[in-house]
Scaffold this motif. Structure first.
Motif, mmCIF file in Angstrom:
data_model
loop_
_atom_site.group_PDB
_atom_site.id
_atom_site.type_symbol
_atom_site.label_atom_id
_atom_site.label_comp_id
_atom_site.label_asym_id
_atom_site.label_seq_id
_atom_site.Cartn_x
_atom_site.Cartn_y
_atom_site.Cartn_z
ATOM 1 N N THR A 110 0.436 -1.490 0.772
ATOM 2 C CA THR A 110 0.473 0.091 0.317
ATOM 3 C C THR A 110 1.323 1.364 -0.065
ATOM 4 O O THR A 110 0.405 2.146 -0.551
ATOM 5 C CB THR A 110 -1.030 0.031 0.938
ATOM 6 N N SER A 119 -7.715 6.942 -0.399
ATOM 7 C CA SER A 119 -6.879 5.811 0.186
ATOM 8 C C SER A 119 -7.407 4.856 -0.046
ATOM 9 O O SER A 119 -8.008 4.377 -1.090
ATOM 10 C CB SER A 119 -7.794 6.196 1.652
ATOM 11 N N SER A 121 -7.386 0.665 1.131
ATOM 12 C CA SER A 121 -8.467 0.018 1.763
ATOM 13 C C SER A 121 -7.503 -1.885 2.068
ATOM 14 O O SER A 121 -7.181 -2.263 0.629
ATOM 15 C CB SER A 121 -9.439 -0.605 2.456
ATOM 16 N N SER A 123 -8.202 -5.781 3.260
ATOM 17 C CA SER A 123 -8.966 -6.704 4.300
ATOM 18 C C SER A 123 -8.194 -7.383 4.748
ATOM 19 O O SER A 123 -6.861 -8.225 4.126
ATOM 20 C CB SER A 123 -10.182 -7.102 3.023
#
Length: 173
Positions: A110, A119, A121, A123
């Motif tokens: 990321t 942004s 995310s 999981s």
């Protein structure tokens, strides 16, 4: 549903370099190369233990790391070297080691996409233990590569857009 498949080569490069970095730091595992990199595969072959996590936002991919047992055993041995694990709990900890490696790799990935305005995310990884083949529906994009190390191979499959599949890579029409 907007999905930009032009992001896939950059994600593959990031996953490869971050996997190399994490395996060399967490275990005495040397990543030798990425082989069989393909950007438009018709199916993904999952092996015995696969950890799947999703990158959301503008990337919108599920990423599956399907481990050869020899590589996963080497990862587990390095991670669990300083702890005692009861015999009946080893398989649980092997699964956890797969999830932890994937979480670390993708977390670092990321950071490679900070130039994206939205942004991203991540999981939590889901571990599945069934070997199976997933055929690509016509509205999905699959890419794959095999990362070869001195202890075995991990197959990496990218599946997008993420919204078309659940956390176990089951197609949701």
């Amino acid at each position: 549903m907007m999905f930009d498949k032009k992001i896939i080569p950059a994600v593959m490069d990031s996953v490869f370099s971050r996997t190399r970095e994490v395996l060399e730091a967490e275990a005495p595992i040397t990543v030798e190369c990425a082989e069989a990199v393909r950007f438009d595969v018709k199916k993904l072959q999952l092996h015995d233990i696969t950890a799947i996590a999703g990158l959301g936002g503008p990337i919108s991919l599920l990423i599956a790391f399907s481990f050869e047992r020899s590589l996963l055993d080497a990862i587990y041995a390095a991670i669990a070297a300083d702890i005692h694990v009861a015999e009946d709990e080893i398989e649980l900890h092997v699964r956890d080691a797969a999830a932890e490696i994937v979480n670390t790799v993708l977390g670092l990935c990321t950071g490679d996409f900070q130039n994206i305005e939205r942004s991203i995310s991540l999981s939590p990884p889901v571990v599945i233990e069934d070997a199976r083949c997933i055929h690509r529906p016509k509205n999905a994009v699959f890419a794959s590569m095999r990362i070869r190390s001195d202890h075995g191979v991990v197959g990496v499959g990218l599946v997008g857009p993420r919204e078309l599949f659940d956390d176990h890579l089951n197609y949701q029409a």
